[in-house]
Design an enzyme around this catalytic site. Sequence first.
Site, mmCIF file in Angstrom:
data_model
loop_
_atom_site.group_PDB
_atom_site.id
_atom_site.type_symbol
_atom_site.label_atom_id
_atom_site.label_comp_id
_atom_site.label_asym_id
_atom_site.label_seq_id
_atom_site.Cartn_x
_atom_site.Cartn_y
_atom_site.Cartn_z
ATOM 1 N N GLU A 41 0.830 -1.213 0.000
ATOM 2 C CA GLU A 41 0.000 0.000 0.000
ATOM 3 C C GLU A 41 0.868 1.267 0.000
ATOM 4 O O GLU A 41 0.539 2.243 -0.664
ATOM 5 C CB GLU A 41 -0.968 0.005 1.181
ATOM 6 C CG GLU A 41 -2.194 -0.875 0.985
ATOM 7 C CD GLU A 41 -2.952 -0.586 -0.306
ATOM 8 O OE1 GLU A 41 -3.232 0.573 -0.596
ATOM 9 O OE2 GLU A 41 -3.251 -1.552 -1.044
ATOM 10 N N CYS A 194 -13.639 -0.670 -16.138
ATOM 11 C CA CYS A 194 -14.241 0.667 -16.212
ATOM 12 C C CYS A 194 -13.102 1.691 -16.235
ATOM 13 O O CYS A 194 -12.922 2.490 -15.327
ATOM 14 C CB CYS A 194 -15.179 0.880 -15.022
ATOM 15 S SG CYS A 194 -16.286 2.269 -15.259
ATOM 16 N N CYS A 201 -17.170 -1.489 -21.902
ATOM 17 C CA CYS A 201 -18.566 -1.704 -21.525
ATOM 18 C C CYS A 201 -19.110 -3.039 -22.036
ATOM 19 O O CYS A 201 -19.907 -3.678 -21.359
ATOM 20 C CB CYS A 201 -19.424 -0.557 -22.039
ATOM 21 S SG CYS A 201 -18.942 1.020 -21.309
ATOM 22 N N CYS A 204 -18.311 -5.879 -19.798
ATOM 23 C CA CYS A 204 -18.570 -5.550 -18.389
ATOM 24 C C CYS A 204 -19.788 -6.315 -17.856
ATOM 25 O O CYS A 204 -20.852 -6.288 -18.477
ATOM 26 C CB CYS A 204 -18.820 -4.043 -18.290
ATOM 27 S SG CYS A 204 -19.275 -3.524 -16.651
ATOM 28 N N CYS A 210 -25.865 -0.501 -15.305
ATOM 29 C CA CYS A 210 -25.049 0.715 -15.407
ATOM 30 C C CYS A 210 -25.807 1.796 -16.176
ATOM 31 O O CYS A 210 -26.131 1.621 -17.355
ATOM 32 C CB CYS A 210 -23.737 0.394 -16.106
ATOM 33 S SG CYS A 210 -22.748 1.871 -16.385
HETATM 34 S S1 SF4 Z 1 -20.835 -0.625 -18.428
HETATM 35 FE FE1 SF4 Z 1 -20.682 0.999 -16.922
HETATM 36 S S2 SF4 Z 1 -19.502 0.145 -15.254
HETATM 37 FE FE2 SF4 Z 1 -19.237 -1.185 -17.007
HETATM 38 S S3 SF4 Z 1 -17.369 -0.462 -17.995
HETATM 39 FE FE3 SF4 Z 1 -19.087 0.580 -18.962
HETATM 40 S S4 SF4 Z 1 -19.300 2.479 -17.831
HETATM 41 FE FE4 SF4 Z 1 -18.041 1.149 -16.579
#
Ligand code: SF4
Length: 334
Positions: A41, A194, A201, A204, A210
């Site tokens: 850290e 993200c 996205c 994701c 989201c």
């Molecule tokens: S969907 Fe939303 S949370 Fe996922 S990468 Fe895209 S902006 Fe980020």
Amino acid sequence: MHLHNNLSKNILSWYDNNQRVLPWRVSKKSTKKLYYRVLSEFMLQQTQVKTVIPYFKVFLDNFPTLESLSLSNETRVLKLWEGLGYYRRARNLLATSKILINEHNSKLPKNLIDIKKLPGIGDYTGNALRAFIHNHPTIAIDGNVKRVFSRSLNKNANKIDFNKLIEINKKNLFRTKRNSDFVEALMEFGALICKPKKPKCFDCNIKNMCKYFKSDKKIKQIKTLKIKMKNYNIFCYIDKLKNKIALTKKHNLGFLDKFYLPSMEESFVNKKIKNWNFHSNFKNSISNKKLNINLYYKFVLKKPLQHQWFSLKKNNEFIPSFTKRIFKQILKIK
Ligand code: SF4
């Protein structure tokens, strides 16, 4: 402002399948956990994972335990830290290791107020350690975490009180009881999925919850404040015959006042200075300062007042790598 009920569950399930293998991620029952987490850290403050890994390994080779680190001294720790920058961290790390060993029986205090009394530990590192070591339900709020939360809400991060947001959503955020993993998962998710510029996205697994992804009016990226460049003239006294440079602690760069550096002055850029040879102009970052530097030198036999001679090969003092670089440059002059 409500985060989706399944946000933590989905991010954790992504993390379970995608987490990077990092040397400080040891099992939760490992006796090395406290030392590895404290060391990493401190090193990770303002520094990228890939830069930290080799330094982390070097430290473990030299100090295999928190106790062995605590018995060391500043000169040795700074030498091993050389090149990692932000040297105050190294001094704070050493001081923290001594306090943990001598005053806390090699344990991390339980509450945040006591953790933050350790040198170099603020809210972010304190909360991260509290989650990693005690599995406390807390979140270390950094740029990654802010981005993931603000994007999932499709709100500008500047308009969110993140402590309040976490408080409002704590029941859902911490319901898995995997608080240590969740802190790490959030950071990893922000760093790898993200991402600041091009969020992935379509890969994701929280895209369905989201608001950024679903919205036609996506929030704009927050502009980070540019650090203002400062102009400095740096003056190097060199003994060419003995390959030595005269350095001083009275160098006018307050935030590095414990280190030996060449003389310098904050100044407007002015290339011609009487009795000095102009070497070069370059930009450099030292700690979190951006400097526009004019480098001057002169060959001398006697060192000026309040200076000491140093050679590149033999010295017991820690010399910042920046000073070594400019010294090497000047030695090339015939
Ligand atoms: S969907 Fe939303 S949370 Fe996922 S990468 Fe895209 S902006 Fe980020």
